[in-house]
Scaffold this active site. Structure first.
Site, PDB file in Angstrom:
ATOM      1  CG  ASP A 150      35.167  50.917  42.300  1.00  0.00           C
ATOM      2  OD1 ASP A 150      34.480  50.287  43.183  1.00  0.00           O
ATOM      3  OD2 ASP A 150      35.881  50.467  42.049  1.00  0.00           O
ATOM      4  CB  SER A 200      30.961  47.841  39.348  1.00  0.00           C
ATOM      5  OG  SER A 200      31.919  47.396  40.370  1.00  0.00           O
ATOM      6  CG  MET A 245      39.689  41.937  40.476  1.00  0.00           C
ATOM      7  SD  MET A 245      39.414  42.082  41.840  1.00  0.00           S
ATOM      8  CE  MET A 245      37.647  43.011  41.724  1.00  0.00           C
ATOM      9  CG  HIS A 279      39.128  49.466  38.651  1.00  0.00           C
ATOM     10  ND1 HIS A 279      38.635  49.372  40.238  1.00  0.00           N
ATOM     11  CD2 HIS A 279      40.838  49.820  38.850  1.00  0.00           C
ATOM     12  CE1 HIS A 279      39.212  49.456  40.906  1.00  0.00           C
ATOM     13  NE2 HIS A 279      40.311  49.917  40.339  1.00  0.00           N
ATOM     14  CG  MET A 314      42.055  47.018  40.529  1.00  0.00           C
ATOM     15  SD  MET A 314      40.334  45.899  41.632  1.00  0.00           S
ATOM     16  CE  MET A 314      39.429  45.911  40.111  1.00  0.00           C
ATOM     17  CG  ASP A 354      35.877  45.790  38.672  1.00  0.00           C
ATOM     18  OD1 ASP A 354      36.859  47.096  39.657  1.00  0.00           O
ATOM     19  OD2 ASP A 354      34.729  46.368  39.426  1.00  0.00           O
ATOM     20  CG  HIS A 364      33.378  50.301  37.490  1.00  0.00           C
ATOM     21  ND1 HIS A 364      35.043  51.203  37.403  1.00  0.00           N
ATOM     22  CD2 HIS A 364      34.256  48.859  38.614  1.00  0.00           C
ATOM     23  CE1 HIS A 364      35.852  50.987  37.977  1.00  0.00           C
ATOM     24  NE2 HIS A 364      35.870  50.256  38.721  1.00  0.00           N
ATOM     25  CG  MET A 385      40.831  52.268  44.767  1.00  0.00           C
ATOM     26  SD  MET A 385      39.324  51.195  43.615  1.00  0.00           S
ATOM     27  CE  MET A 385      38.265  50.168  45.011  1.00  0.00           C
TER      28      MET A 385
HETATM   29  C1  DX5 Z   1      36.241  46.667  43.745  1.00  0.00           C
HETATM   30  C2  DX5 Z   1      35.900  47.213  42.946  1.00  0.00           C
HETATM   31  C3  DX5 Z   1      35.217  48.216  43.307  1.00  0.00           C
HETATM   32  C4  DX5 Z   1      33.250  47.034  43.073  1.00  0.00           C
HETATM   33  C5  DX5 Z   1      32.791  48.036  43.662  1.00  0.00           C
HETATM   34  O1  DX5 Z   1      37.387  46.594  44.063  1.00  0.00           O
HETATM   35  O2  DX5 Z   1      36.705  47.997  42.210  1.00  0.00           O
HETATM   36  O3  DX5 Z   1      33.791  48.120  41.509  1.00  0.00           O
HETATM   37  O4  DX5 Z   1      32.992  46.200  42.141  1.00  0.00           O
HETATM   38  O5  DX5 Z   1      31.314  46.523  44.328  1.00  0.00           O
HETATM   39  P1  DX5 Z   1      30.875  47.783  45.613  1.00  0.00           P
HETATM   40  O6  DX5 Z   1      30.148  48.672  44.816  1.00  0.00           O
HETATM   41  O7  DX5 Z   1      29.389  46.068  45.718  1.00  0.00           O
HETATM   42  O8  DX5 Z   1      30.975  48.291  46.415  1.00  0.00           O
HETATM   43 ZN    ZN Z   2      36.553  48.869  40.198  1.00  0.00          ZN
END
Ligand code: DX5
Ligand code: ZN
Length: 228
Positions: free
Chosen positions: A180, A11, A40, A69, A71, A38, A36, A140
């Site tokens: 994740d 990630s 947001m 991903h 969000m 993310d 991955h 999650m």
């Molecule tokens: C959190 C993200 C994850 C995040 C995980 O909302 O979706 O992908 O990067 O990070 P770690 O592995 O540090 O929990």
């Molecule tokens: Zn994620």
């Protein structure tokens, strides 16, 4: 599951953005199977990250598949943009889209692989109607929004429930259960035992005190030990 079917996904949220290309290269050399990314939006989750231009930069350097991903609330219009920018897998949240079937269609039409995620408080049966339409679901294991959070042990039974659901929906047994959030040396084994196949880790890889290579090696060793 055999050891080489278990996937480790890095990630990038925890990568050093000043040296993103180097971080991608180091993670690939360390043997990650996937990246991955993310996205947001500051609404679906209380944090804001990056979008298509950075994804495009990532995809210029990554040779492994990129899982986006998403969000976001109502991400439908941006999905084709993520695919054009290099997204191979588009993971949407069932809680973030008005019509999950239509959104899966948008992903398929754009030419990417669809996956559907649930937040820790969303029950697995919420995925039942689309289980046969996707080859991957994401359970999650923290509240989405931030890297570096503690793994939530209450999510372990959900991984097992998701496994049963996908076994019923895919008689060929070709599917993935991704996890994740808080996936590290201590938590990867329990999630594997519960049925996870795809292990997404941010701080466990990019913030490992001994570097990216050590972070990936620890995760891979734990998987190999548990699977041997
Ligand atoms: C959190 C993200 C994850 C995040 C995980 O909302 O979706 O992908 O990067 O990070 P770690 O592995 O540090 O929990
Ligand atoms: Zn994620």
């Amino acid at each position: 599951m055999s050891a080489n079917q278990a996937k480790i996904s890095a990630s990038l949220l925890s990568a050093d953005f000043g040296y993103l290309a180097d971080s991608i290269k180091s993670a690939e050399q360390a043997g990650v199977d996937e990246f991955h990314f993310d996205v947001m939006d500051g609404h679906f989750v209380p944090n804001l990250t990056f979008g298509p231009p950075i994804l495009e930069a990532v995809s210029r350097h990554a040779t492994k598949p990129i899982d986006v991903h998403v969000m976001e609330r109502s991400p439908e219009q941006l999905i084709p943009v993520y695919v054009s920018a290099g997204g191979d897998i588009i993971t949407i949240h069932i809680e973030g889209v008005a019509d999950v079937d239509e959104t899966i269609d948008v992903i398929l039409e754009a030419g990417a692989q669809p996956a559907v995620a649930i937040r820790p408080r969303t029950p697995v049966p919420a995925l039942r109607t689309i289980a046969d339409r996707v080859r991957r679901v994401l359970v999650m294991t923290v509240e989405p929004g931030f890297g570096g959070q503690e793994f939530l042990p209450d999510t372990l039974p959900k991984i097992n429930e998701a496994l049963s659901m996908m076994q019923d929906a895919h008689l060929d047994n070709v599917f993935e259960i991704a996890v994740d959030g808080g996936i590290k040396s201590e938590t990867i084994g329990p999630t594997l035992d519960a049925g996870a196949t795809t292990f997404i880790s941010g701080s466990g890889i990019f913030s490992h005190p001994n570097g990216i290579d050590a972070g990936v090696r620890v995760l891979r060793d734990r998987l190999n030990t548990a699977l041997s």
